[in-house]
Design a protein around this motif. Sequence first.
Motif, PDB file in Angstrom:
ATOM      1  N   ALA A  70       0.024  -0.256  -6.551  1.00 43.35           N
ATOM      2  CA  ALA A  70      -0.650   0.876  -7.215  1.00 43.35           C
ATOM      3  C   ALA A  70      -1.287   1.808  -6.189  1.00 43.35           C
ATOM      4  O   ALA A  70      -1.395   3.010  -6.411  1.00 43.35           O
ATOM      5  CB  ALA A  70      -1.699   0.358  -8.198  1.00 43.35           C
ATOM      6  N   LYS A  71      -1.709   1.242  -5.078  1.00 46.05           N
ATOM      7  CA  LYS A  71      -2.323   2.055  -4.022  1.00 46.05           C
ATOM      8  C   LYS A  71      -1.285   2.581  -3.035  1.00 46.05           C
ATOM      9  O   LYS A  71      -1.628   3.110  -1.982  1.00 46.05           O
ATOM     10  CB  LYS A  71      -3.389   1.240  -3.286  1.00 46.05           C
ATOM     11  CG  LYS A  71      -4.592   0.863  -4.156  1.00 46.05           C
ATOM     12  CD  LYS A  71      -5.626   0.095  -3.353  1.00 46.05           C
ATOM     13  CE  LYS A  71      -6.736  -0.480  -4.224  1.00 46.05           C
ATOM     14  NZ  LYS A  71      -7.530   0.564  -4.909  1.00 46.05           N
ATOM     15  N   HIS A  72      -0.025   2.370  -3.329  1.00 45.28           N
ATOM     16  CA  HIS A  72       1.087   2.872  -2.505  1.00 45.28           C
ATOM     17  C   HIS A  72       1.147   2.266  -1.108  1.00 45.28           C
ATOM     18  O   HIS A  72       1.463   2.955  -0.138  1.00 45.28           O
ATOM     19  CB  HIS A  72       1.057   4.408  -2.404  1.00 45.28           C
ATOM     20  CG  HIS A  72       1.032   5.061  -3.756  1.00 45.28           C
ATOM     21  ND1 HIS A  72       2.107   4.993  -4.618  1.00 45.28           N
ATOM     22  CD2 HIS A  72       0.060   5.737  -4.395  1.00 45.28           C
ATOM     23  CE1 HIS A  72       1.788   5.620  -5.731  1.00 45.28           C
ATOM     24  NE2 HIS A  72       0.550   6.076  -5.630  1.00 45.28           N
ATOM     25  N   CYS A  73       0.837   0.992  -1.030  1.00 44.65           N
ATOM     26  CA  CYS A  73       1.043   0.273   0.222  1.00 44.65           C
ATOM     27  C   CYS A  73       2.560   0.198   0.457  1.00 44.65           C
ATOM     28  O   CYS A  73       3.310  -0.173  -0.441  1.00 44.65           O
ATOM     29  CB  CYS A  73       0.449  -1.131   0.096  1.00 44.65           C
ATOM     30  SG  CYS A  73       0.484  -2.067   1.612  1.00 44.65           S
ATOM     31  N   ASP A  74       3.019   0.587   1.665  1.00 43.79           N
ATOM     32  CA  ASP A  74       4.461   0.722   1.882  1.00 43.79           C
ATOM     33  C   ASP A  74       5.206  -0.605   1.854  1.00 43.79           C
ATOM     34  O   ASP A  74       6.297  -0.697   1.302  1.00 43.79           O
ATOM     35  CB  ASP A  74       4.722   1.413   3.229  1.00 43.79           C
ATOM     36  CG  ASP A  74       4.039   2.764   3.297  1.00 43.79           C
ATOM     37  OD1 ASP A  74       4.514   3.681   2.587  1.00 43.79           O
ATOM     38  OD2 ASP A  74       3.024   2.889   4.001  1.00 43.79           O
ATOM     39  N   LYS A  75       4.625  -1.617   2.505  1.00 46.63           N
ATOM     40  CA  LYS A  75       5.307  -2.904   2.573  1.00 46.63           C
ATOM     41  C   LYS A  75       4.356  -4.051   2.331  1.00 46.63           C
ATOM     42  O   LYS A  75       3.163  -3.952   2.627  1.00 46.63           O
ATOM     43  CB  LYS A  75       5.979  -3.075   3.943  1.00 46.63           C
ATOM     44  CG  LYS A  75       7.259  -2.274   4.045  1.00 46.63           C
ATOM     45  CD  LYS A  75       7.855  -2.321   5.411  1.00 46.63           C
ATOM     46  CE  LYS A  75       8.979  -1.302   5.500  1.00 46.63           C
ATOM     47  NZ  LYS A  75       9.332  -1.020   6.883  1.00 46.63           N
ATOM     48  N   LEU A  76       4.913  -5.131   1.789  1.00 45.51           N
ATOM     49  CA  LEU A  76       4.126  -6.311   1.485  1.00 45.51           C
ATOM     50  C   LEU A  76       4.762  -7.515   2.162  1.00 45.51           C
ATOM     51  O   LEU A  76       5.979  -7.623   2.270  1.00 45.51           O
ATOM     52  CB  LEU A  76       4.092  -6.540  -0.036  1.00 45.51           C
ATOM     53  CG  LEU A  76       3.757  -5.333  -0.923  1.00 45.51           C
ATOM     54  CD1 LEU A  76       3.827  -5.713  -2.396  1.00 45.51           C
ATOM     55  CD2 LEU A  76       2.371  -4.793  -0.600  1.00 45.51           C
ATOM     56  N   GLN A  77       3.897  -8.405   2.626  1.00 43.41           N
ATOM     57  CA  GLN A  77       4.376  -9.587   3.326  1.00 43.41           C
ATOM     58  C   GLN A  77       3.475 -10.744   2.900  1.00 43.41           C
ATOM     59  O   GLN A  77       2.262 -10.585   2.837  1.00 43.41           O
ATOM     60  CB  GLN A  77       4.246  -9.333   4.837  1.00 43.41           C
ATOM     61  CG  GLN A  77       4.967 -10.312   5.721  1.00 43.41           C
ATOM     62  CD  GLN A  77       4.717 -10.029   7.203  1.00 43.41           C
ATOM     63  OE1 GLN A  77       3.946  -9.141   7.569  1.00 43.41           O
ATOM     64  NE2 GLN A  77       5.366 -10.794   8.062  1.00 43.41           N
ATOM     65  N   GLY A  78       4.057 -11.878   2.583  1.00 37.93           N
ATOM     66  CA  GLY A  78       3.207 -13.006   2.197  1.00 37.93           C
ATOM     67  C   GLY A  78       3.971 -14.079   1.454  1.00 37.93           C
ATOM     68  O   GLY A  78       5.138 -13.896   1.091  1.00 37.93           O
ATOM     69  N   PHE A  79       3.293 -15.200   1.232  1.00 39.12           N
ATOM     70  CA  PHE A  79       3.925 -16.355   0.597  1.00 39.12           C
ATOM     71  C   PHE A  79       4.461 -16.024  -0.793  1.00 39.12           C
ATOM     72  O   PHE A  79       5.373 -16.676  -1.276  1.00 39.12           O
ATOM     73  CB  PHE A  79       2.933 -17.524   0.503  1.00 39.12           C
ATOM     74  CG  PHE A  79       2.511 -18.093   1.844  1.00 39.12           C
ATOM     75  CD1 PHE A  79       3.150 -17.716   3.016  1.00 39.12           C
ATOM     76  CD2 PHE A  79       1.476 -19.029   1.922  1.00 39.12           C
ATOM     77  CE1 PHE A  79       2.766 -18.241   4.252  1.00 39.12           C
ATOM     78  CE2 PHE A  79       1.092 -19.563   3.151  1.00 39.12           C
ATOM     79  CZ  PHE A  79       1.725 -19.165   4.310  1.00 39.12           C
ATOM     80  N   LEU A  80       3.871 -15.006  -1.471  1.00 38.18           N
ATOM     81  CA  LEU A  80       4.375 -14.617  -2.794  1.00 38.18           C
ATOM     82  C   LEU A  80       5.862 -14.286  -2.721  1.00 38.18           C
ATOM     83  O   LEU A  80       6.625 -14.612  -3.630  1.00 38.18           O
ATOM     84  CB  LEU A  80       3.602 -13.395  -3.316  1.00 38.18           C
ATOM     85  CG  LEU A  80       4.092 -12.798  -4.643  1.00 38.18           C
ATOM     86  CD1 LEU A  80       3.912 -13.796  -5.800  1.00 38.18           C
ATOM     87  CD2 LEU A  80       3.359 -11.500  -4.963  1.00 38.18           C
ATOM     88  N   PHE A  81       6.283 -13.660  -1.641  1.00 40.69           N
ATOM     89  CA  PHE A  81       7.686 -13.258  -1.493  1.00 40.69           C
ATOM     90  C   PHE A  81       8.476 -14.328  -0.745  1.00 40.69           C
ATOM     91  O   PHE A  81       9.527 -14.759  -1.200  1.00 40.69           O
ATOM     92  CB  PHE A  81       7.776 -11.915  -0.772  1.00 40.69           C
ATOM     93  CG  PHE A  81       6.966 -10.863  -1.456  1.00 40.69           C
ATOM     94  CD1 PHE A  81       7.465 -10.234  -2.588  1.00 40.69           C
ATOM     95  CD2 PHE A  81       5.695 -10.536  -1.008  1.00 40.69           C
ATOM     96  CE1 PHE A  81       6.702  -9.283  -3.250  1.00 40.69           C
ATOM     97  CE2 PHE A  81       4.932  -9.588  -1.672  1.00 40.69           C
ATOM     98  CZ  PHE A  81       5.430  -8.959  -2.795  1.00 40.69           C
ATOM     99  N   ALA A  82       7.975 -14.738   0.383  1.00 43.47           N
ATOM    100  CA  ALA A  82       8.654 -15.765   1.174  1.00 43.47           C
ATOM    101  C   ALA A  82       7.744 -16.265   2.278  1.00 43.47           C
ATOM    102  O   ALA A  82       6.951 -15.514   2.838  1.00 43.47           O
ATOM    103  CB  ALA A  82       9.927 -15.185   1.794  1.00 43.47           C
ATOM    104  N   ARG A  83       7.884 -17.545   2.564  1.00 45.02           N
ATOM    105  CA  ARG A  83       7.221 -18.108   3.742  1.00 45.02           C
ATOM    106  C   ARG A  83       8.077 -17.818   4.959  1.00 45.02           C
ATOM    107  O   ARG A  83       9.252 -17.511   4.816  1.00 45.02           O
ATOM    108  CB  ARG A  83       7.087 -19.629   3.577  1.00 45.02           C
ATOM    109  CG  ARG A  83       6.111 -19.974   2.502  1.00 45.02           C
ATOM    110  CD  ARG A  83       5.823 -21.466   2.404  1.00 45.02           C
ATOM    111  NE  ARG A  83       4.798 -21.641   1.401  1.00 45.02           N
ATOM    112  CZ  ARG A  83       3.520 -21.945   1.662  1.00 45.02           C
ATOM    113  NH1 ARG A  83       3.137 -22.169   2.906  1.00 45.02           N
ATOM    114  NH2 ARG A  83       2.640 -22.041   0.700  1.00 45.02           N
TER     115      ARG A  83
END
Length: 301
Positions: A259-272
């Motif tokens: 919602a805040k338009h962060c360009d990329k996300l990284q973390g265990f939610l997606f992959a370890r």
Amino acid sequence: ADSAAQAAKRSGGNGFAFFEAHMQDGVRDQLELSRDLRTALEDGGAGLSLHYQPKVAGASGLVLGVEALLRWQHPRRGPVSPGTFIPVAERFGLITTLGDWVIDEACRQIADWRDQEGLKLRVAINLSVQQLRQPEALLQRLEQALLRHRLDASQLSCEITESVAMEDAGATERVLQRLSALGVSLSIDDFGTGYSSLAYLRRLPVSQLKIDRSFVQDLETSADARAIVNAVIELAHALGLEVVAEGVETEGQADVLRAKHCDKLQGFLFARPMPAQELAQWARRSQSPDARLDFSDSVFA
Ligand code: C2E
Ligand code: MG
Ligand code: MG
Ligand code: MG
């Protein structure tokens, strides 16, 4: 758990001896680890490997790049975390050799994904402060590895923690300029934990800010964390930088960040972080067949 002081008191009050014995244990342990790490490096990196964690585009969910994270399978102790052995390597003068191993291995892997899997992935490696303090050696190693594997420099990026980037500003700026001139893209890691001068940040040839995990963790529960994350995203965009959130673990956090338009996300939610082979499979699964990894028009990793 008892504090060391309480334990020392119980054991007869000779707190000094207790602390000293304890400290020597720690030093002995570090010495042993450094010896074993040296052996591993002399043995071509036996027991060392890189795991790779995707950076996922906030909007499309595509994998645009991965971060390489060092792993060490110790011959007797089993896995030792980088939080333990990186400081040992820094303290005992092994970090540049270890860093060189990481550069070579990451470049070898990028070429391997290209040649064996037809995958084009950008890889970010983490640099230690001591590598930046030997710019000639670092640049030479990077150049040689890129050349040997016929890679475009833009396929590699380097992460430097904020506290390191702000240390010895003049020297750091010069090294980063040279890395950037080589064509390697640069990220400021763990952003928000150091004390950046905004004027200085603006001068650095970096293309990406990574919001530290501690702020992401508290996004859903702390208004302060939300305010900081918001400010960092806006700052990054105002400076023309891409922003990545690290340590995303919940859908709630991801929703706020998108919602805040962060360009990329990284973390265990997606992959370890995972071994290279697994990462290739993961990347394939997460792409639609017609969205094969082609970043010819993407600038960032
Ligand atoms: P970093 O560069 O900030 O890397 C992010 C760390 O967060 C990694 O820990 C990663 O496994 C972990 N992480 C990623 N997503 C999540 C999540 O959703 N939740 C949680 N709780 N953790 C998450 P790791 O692999 O243990 O590495 C720790 C640090 O060690 C790195 O922090 C980096 O500073 C250093 N490091 C790792 N590999 C290298 C290397 O090759 N060279 C150097 N100089 N440092 C390295
Ligand atoms: Mg990093
Ligand atoms: Mg980080
Ligand atoms: Mg971190």
